[in-house]
Motif scaffolding. Structure first.
Motif, PDB file in Angstrom:
ATOM      1  N   LEU A   1       0.703  -1.107  -0.398  1.00 33.34           N
ATOM      2  CA  LEU A   1      -0.235  -0.239  -0.168  1.00 33.34           C
ATOM      3  C   LEU A   1       1.089   1.561   0.089  1.00 33.34           C
ATOM      4  O   LEU A   1       0.160   2.274  -0.979  1.00 33.34           O
ATOM      5  N   GLY A   2       2.136   1.184   0.767  1.00 32.30           N
ATOM      6  CA  GLY A   2       2.498   2.292   0.903  1.00 32.30           C
ATOM      7  C   GLY A   2       3.380   2.408  -0.372  1.00 32.30           C
ATOM      8  O   GLY A   2       3.563   3.800  -1.342  1.00 32.30           O
ATOM      9  N   SER A   3       4.474   1.362  -1.107  1.00 34.68           N
ATOM     10  CA  SER A   3       4.642   1.819  -2.513  1.00 34.68           C
ATOM     11  C   SER A   3       4.125   1.812  -3.708  1.00 34.68           C
ATOM     12  O   SER A   3       4.296   2.776  -4.151  1.00 34.68           O
ATOM     13  N   CYS A   4       2.336   1.475  -3.367  1.00 41.11           N
ATOM     14  CA  CYS A   4       1.512   1.793  -4.419  1.00 41.11           C
ATOM     15  C   CYS A   4       0.716   3.441  -3.716  1.00 41.11           C
ATOM     16  O   CYS A   4       1.339   4.232  -4.783  1.00 41.11           O
ATOM     17  N   ARG A   5       0.939   4.274  -3.121  1.00 41.05           N
ATOM     18  CA  ARG A   5       0.796   5.470  -2.478  1.00 41.05           C
ATOM     19  C   ARG A   5       2.261   5.870  -2.941  1.00 41.05           C
ATOM     20  O   ARG A   5       1.916   7.450  -4.007  1.00 41.05           O
ATOM     21  N   ILE A   6       3.257   6.122  -2.478  1.00 42.37           N
ATOM     22  CA  ILE A   6       4.449   6.829  -2.657  1.00 42.37           C
ATOM     23  C   ILE A   6       3.865   7.023  -4.241  1.00 42.37           C
ATOM     24  O   ILE A   6       4.849   7.737  -5.575  1.00 42.37           O
ATOM     25  N   SER A   7       4.550   5.626  -5.103  1.00 44.01           N
ATOM     26  CA  SER A   7       4.743   5.927  -6.647  1.00 44.01           C
ATOM     27  C   SER A   7       3.516   6.286  -7.225  1.00 44.01           C
ATOM     28  O   SER A   7       3.925   7.298  -8.241  1.00 44.01           O
ATOM     29  N   PHE A   8       1.992   6.726  -7.028  1.00 36.63           N
ATOM     30  CA  PHE A   8       1.339   7.157  -7.448  1.00 36.63           C
ATOM     31  C   PHE A   8       2.202   8.986  -7.011  1.00 36.63           C
ATOM     32  O   PHE A   8       1.398   9.638  -8.169  1.00 36.63           O
ATOM     33  N   LEU A   9       2.705   9.148  -6.116  1.00 38.10           N
ATOM     34  CA  LEU A   9       3.019  10.276  -6.013  1.00 38.10           C
ATOM     35  C   LEU A   9       4.545  10.731  -6.435  1.00 38.10           C
ATOM     36  O   LEU A   9       4.227  12.135  -7.090  1.00 38.10           O
ATOM     37  N   CYS A  10       4.884   9.948  -7.075  1.00 39.62           N
ATOM     38  CA  CYS A  10       5.924  10.380  -7.656  1.00 39.62           C
ATOM     39  C   CYS A  10       5.261  10.766  -9.063  1.00 39.62           C
ATOM     40  O   CYS A  10       6.030  12.066  -9.528  1.00 39.62           O
ATOM     41  N   PHE A  11       4.655   9.608  -9.849  1.00 35.55           N
ATOM     42  CA  PHE A  11       4.247  10.259 -10.925  1.00 35.55           C
ATOM     43  C   PHE A  11       3.392  11.331 -10.634  1.00 35.55           C
ATOM     44  O   PHE A  11       3.048  11.715 -11.949  1.00 35.55           O
ATOM     45  N   THR A  12       2.753  11.829 -10.372  1.00 36.58           N
ATOM     46  CA  THR A  12       1.760  12.760 -10.254  1.00 36.58           C
ATOM     47  C   THR A  12       2.935  13.977 -10.289  1.00 36.58           C
ATOM     48  O   THR A  12       2.763  15.255 -10.903  1.00 36.58           O
ATOM     49  N   TRP A  13       3.798  13.879  -9.211  1.00 33.59           N
ATOM     50  CA  TRP A  13       5.038  15.210  -9.530  1.00 33.59           C
ATOM     51  C   TRP A  13       5.342  15.164 -10.494  1.00 33.59           C
ATOM     52  O   TRP A  13       5.705  16.475 -10.486  1.00 33.59           O
ATOM     53  N   VAL A  14       6.771  13.995 -11.204  1.00 31.02           N
ATOM     54  CA  VAL A  14       6.405  14.476 -12.374  1.00 31.02           C
ATOM     55  C   VAL A  14       6.158  15.128 -13.722  1.00 31.02           C
ATOM     56  O   VAL A  14       5.567  15.905 -14.395  1.00 31.02           O
ATOM     57  N   TYR A  15       4.538  14.886 -12.921  1.00 31.26           N
ATOM     58  CA  TYR A  15       3.793  14.981 -14.493  1.00 31.26           C
ATOM     59  C   TYR A  15       3.430  16.484 -14.783  1.00 31.26           C
ATOM     60  O   TYR A  15       2.888  17.776 -15.155  1.00 31.26           O
ATOM     61  N   HIS A  16       2.618  17.333 -12.904  1.00 27.49           N
ATOM     62  CA  HIS A  16       3.030  18.509 -12.880  1.00 27.49           C
ATOM     63  C   HIS A  16       4.168  19.099 -13.044  1.00 27.49           C
ATOM     64  O   HIS A  16       4.384  20.285 -13.418  1.00 27.49           O
ATOM     65  N   PHE A  17       4.918  18.709 -12.652  1.00 28.79           N
ATOM     66  CA  PHE A  17       6.994  19.475 -12.625  1.00 28.79           C
ATOM     67  C   PHE A  17       6.820  19.854 -13.951  1.00 28.79           C
ATOM     68  O   PHE A  17       7.413  20.563 -14.861  1.00 28.79           O
ATOM     69  N   ILE A  18       6.966  18.479 -14.584  1.00 32.29           N
ATOM     70  CA  ILE A  18       6.876  18.703 -16.630  1.00 32.29           C
ATOM     71  C   ILE A  18       5.768  19.932 -17.328  1.00 32.29           C
ATOM     72  O   ILE A  18       6.358  20.779 -18.288  1.00 32.29           O
ATOM     73  N   SER A  19       4.646  19.518 -17.011  1.00 29.55           N
ATOM     74  CA  SER A  19       3.573  20.782 -17.027  1.00 29.55           C
ATOM     75  C   SER A  19       4.132  22.040 -17.078  1.00 29.55           C
ATOM     76  O   SER A  19       3.172  23.632 -17.586  1.00 29.55           O
ATOM     77  N   ILE A  20       4.635  22.135 -16.227  1.00 31.85           N
ATOM     78  CA  ILE A  20       4.811  23.860 -15.399  1.00 31.85           C
ATOM     79  C   ILE A  20       6.467  23.900 -16.272  1.00 31.85           C
ATOM     80  O   ILE A  20       6.447  25.143 -16.672  1.00 31.85           O
ATOM     81  N   ILE A  21       7.281  23.054 -16.645  1.00 33.84           N
ATOM     82  CA  ILE A  21       8.901  23.359 -16.428  1.00 33.84           C
ATOM     83  C   ILE A  21       8.843  24.033 -17.741  1.00 33.84           C
ATOM     84  O   ILE A  21       9.512  24.452 -18.812  1.00 33.84           O
ATOM     85  N   TYR A  22       8.554  22.690 -18.323  1.00 35.37           N
ATOM     86  CA  TYR A  22       8.551  21.966 -19.783  1.00 35.37           C
ATOM     87  C   TYR A  22       7.162  21.857 -20.179  1.00 35.37           C
ATOM     88  O   TYR A  22       7.142  20.483 -21.105  1.00 35.37           O
ATOM     89  N   PRO A  23       6.456  22.510 -20.433  1.00 38.12           N
ATOM     90  CA  PRO A  23       4.687  22.074 -20.304  1.00 38.12           C
ATOM     91  C   PRO A  23       5.080  21.553 -22.549  1.00 38.12           C
ATOM     92  O   PRO A  23       3.902  20.868 -23.262  1.00 38.12           O
TER      93      PRO A  23
END
Length: 220
Positions: A1-23
């Motif tokens: 459960l912890g691995s699923c939540r951490i992985s979900f947060l990581c991919f979400t952060w990567v998506y938002h980071f790319i959408s802001i820095i390299y849209p």
């Protein structure tokens, strides 16, 4: 459960980071679909693993005299790996469906011919409805599993407390009930917020109110 939540947060952060820095990087169709698919997979894995954990708490700790419940209580330890495997397979299937829907929706968006504008709009609405229907199925079914587990644990705790009122000694079963209730109720709060945000997202998305949809996503 912890691995699923951490992985979900990581991919979400990567998506938002790319959408802001390299849209412009998200305009590459494969990158956008892969990020969305992985995020969806780990999100649904998180939901179903949480539901399985709540079901495990309910069956393992609750005390009911039903023959089927007793059978599950005996077999639950062997069933846990299969439940987790089934959760991951279900999340993978929904992830593939989401990937196909996103690919179809992306093709509809990039279709710019003026003569079939209304046809493209209708297809986009159908794809969005299919996506919402899939999300609704996952959220609703797992939400009801957690709700059933919480109600069953609460009822079992009430029955057990009523039968042990005359006993002043420390009761280990009571402590187990209370610890499980804390976890299950925290899951129930999380699922309630997810379910409410899903309903609000569907309402505001159909009204084309993108700002409210964005605010709900940030809150979620």
């Amino acid at each position: 459960l912890g691995s699923c939540r951490i992985s979900f947060l990581c991919f979400t952060w990567v998506y938002h980071f790319i959408s802001i820095i390299y849209p412009n990087f998200l305009h590459v169709q494969t990158i956008l679909q892969l990020l969305s698919s992985f995020s969806t997979f780990f999100n649904y894995s998180n939901l179903w693993v949480s539901a399985c954990l709540c079901g495990f708490y309910c069956i393992k700790i609750s005390n009911f005299r039903n023959s089927f419940f007793i059978y599950l209580k005996v077999k639950i330890d062997r069933m846990v790996p299969w439940l987790l495997l089934g959760s991951e397979i279900l999340a993978l299937v929904i992830c593939i469906i989401t990937y196909v829907l996103n690919e179809t929706l992306q093709r509809n968006i990039t279709s710019t011919s003026q003569e079939n504008f209304w046809e493209v709009t209708i297809r986009k609405d159908k794809q969005l409805f299919s996506s919402f229907l899939t999300s609704g199925f996952v959220f609703t079914s797992s939400f009801w599993v957690v709700t059933f587990a919480a109600v069953s644990l609460l009822f079992s705790l009430w029955r057990h407390k009523r039968t042990m009122q005359t006993n002043s000694m420390k009761d280990l079963s009571m402590d187990a009930h209370i610890r499980a209730m804390k976890s299950v109720l925290s899951f129930l709060v999380m699922y309630s917020i997810n379910f409410l945000c899903l309903v609000l997202t569907i309402i505001y998305a159909t009204k084309k109110e993108n700002i409210m949809t964005l605010l709900i996503s940030i809150y979620l």
